[in-house]
Scaffold this active site. Sequence first.
Site, PDB file in Angstrom:
ATOM      1  N   THR A 185      -9.477  -4.454   6.578  1.00  0.00           N
ATOM      2  CA  THR A 185     -10.762  -5.024   6.950  1.00  0.00           C
ATOM      3  C   THR A 185     -11.163  -6.200   6.060  1.00  0.00           C
ATOM      4  OG1 THR A 185     -11.844  -3.196   5.755  1.00  0.00           O
ATOM      5  CG2 THR A 185     -11.668  -3.016   8.143  1.00  0.00           C
ATOM      6  N   ALA A 198     -10.201   1.550   9.771  1.00  0.00           N
ATOM      7  CA  ALA A 198     -10.321   2.552   8.711  1.00  0.00           C
ATOM      8  C   ALA A 198      -9.871   2.026   7.360  1.00  0.00           C
ATOM      9  CB  ALA A 198      -9.493   3.785   9.078  1.00  0.00           C
ATOM     10  N   CYS A 199      -8.952   1.091   7.361  1.00  0.00           N
ATOM     11  CA  CYS A 199      -8.260   0.665   6.138  1.00  0.00           C
ATOM     12  C   CYS A 199      -9.044  -0.416   5.400  1.00  0.00           C
ATOM     13  CB  CYS A 199      -6.869   0.148   6.510  1.00  0.00           C
ATOM     14  SG  CYS A 199      -5.980  -0.591   5.137  1.00  0.00           S
ATOM     15  N   PRO A 200      -9.387  -0.193   4.135  1.00  0.00           N
ATOM     16  CA  PRO A 200     -10.128  -1.223   3.395  1.00  0.00           C
ATOM     17  C   PRO A 200      -9.345  -2.514   3.230  1.00  0.00           C
ATOM     18  CG  PRO A 200      -9.375   0.514   1.909  1.00  0.00           C
ATOM     19  CD  PRO A 200      -9.121   1.003   3.300  1.00  0.00           C
TER      20      PRO A 200
END
Length: 319
Positions: free
Chosen positions: A55, A50-52
């Site tokens: 990723t 979920a976390c930019p």
Amino acid sequence: MTTQLDIGTRVQTDRDGSFVRPASSFRNFIEKGGKFAPERERYHLYVSYACPWATRALIVRKLKGLEDIIPFTAVSPRMGKDGWPFRREDDEESIFPAADADPLYQSAHVKDLYFRADPNFSGRFTVPVLWDKKLHTIVNNESSEIIRIFNSEFNDLLPPEKAALDFYPAELRSRIDEVNEWVYHQINNGVYRTGFATTQAAYEKAVNEVFDGLDKVEKILSKSEYLAGDKLTEADIRLWVTIIRFDPVYVGHFKCNFRTIRAGYPAINEWHKKLYWNNDAFKSSTRFDHIKTHYYWSHPHVNPTRIVPLGPVPDIEPL
């Protein structure tokens, strides 16, 4: 001032209601001859799909061919009062497709890793976490530094074609640094400054800066295939993780609703679709179910019903 929402989501704001992102806490580097030397299977990466920020690290890990050298574990997107949870069969909130248990210590939450590294830790329990299995501690939790580590410090362990890949080449560094600076302020962190603003004035200032930044990116990508030159660099990777979340999350949840990417920015839309559909490092790091569930479920101060929207349809358009 600081608003303590829960142990995992500590929102800090200025007096004018503007969101302030605290600095990362662990800033060590992996390098030959150092305390943290580049070694096969010594390190483990903890991320959230979920976390930019997290990723970013997943993308560079795959681009550089580090899959067999640095394994990774993904947490559940449902971040609650104890922060990011690992999958546990006795906890319904942590059971989610592609969420993993902690293979090293059977931790319940990411916070347990931070306390293992430093029993007196008092900061935020963020991902990514680059963990050292030999010294049982966190090497680094700053994504911009982790991707630099992955870019260069394991090259001696990689096949020549992967070692030759350089996403921060010397001849483009000044341009990359320049782009990173304003992209971070206006877009990467700008969407959070917009979504977490607690006054109308702070929101309006932030949202205008987000779209000023997107307008600037659109002009660049209208004339160039990539942000900092004629090749893929970390500047593209750092921006892309925000753009892929923009229509599914930031337009609605963070009120960044002047325009969508797909309807308002043809050059950005084409650039981010090509990276997603043509390069598996980008596609495999992206799980829209994790992205939408995390933001809409984990920020009850923004979305108290925790209803997760089904749209947009599709999550990303075909090429």
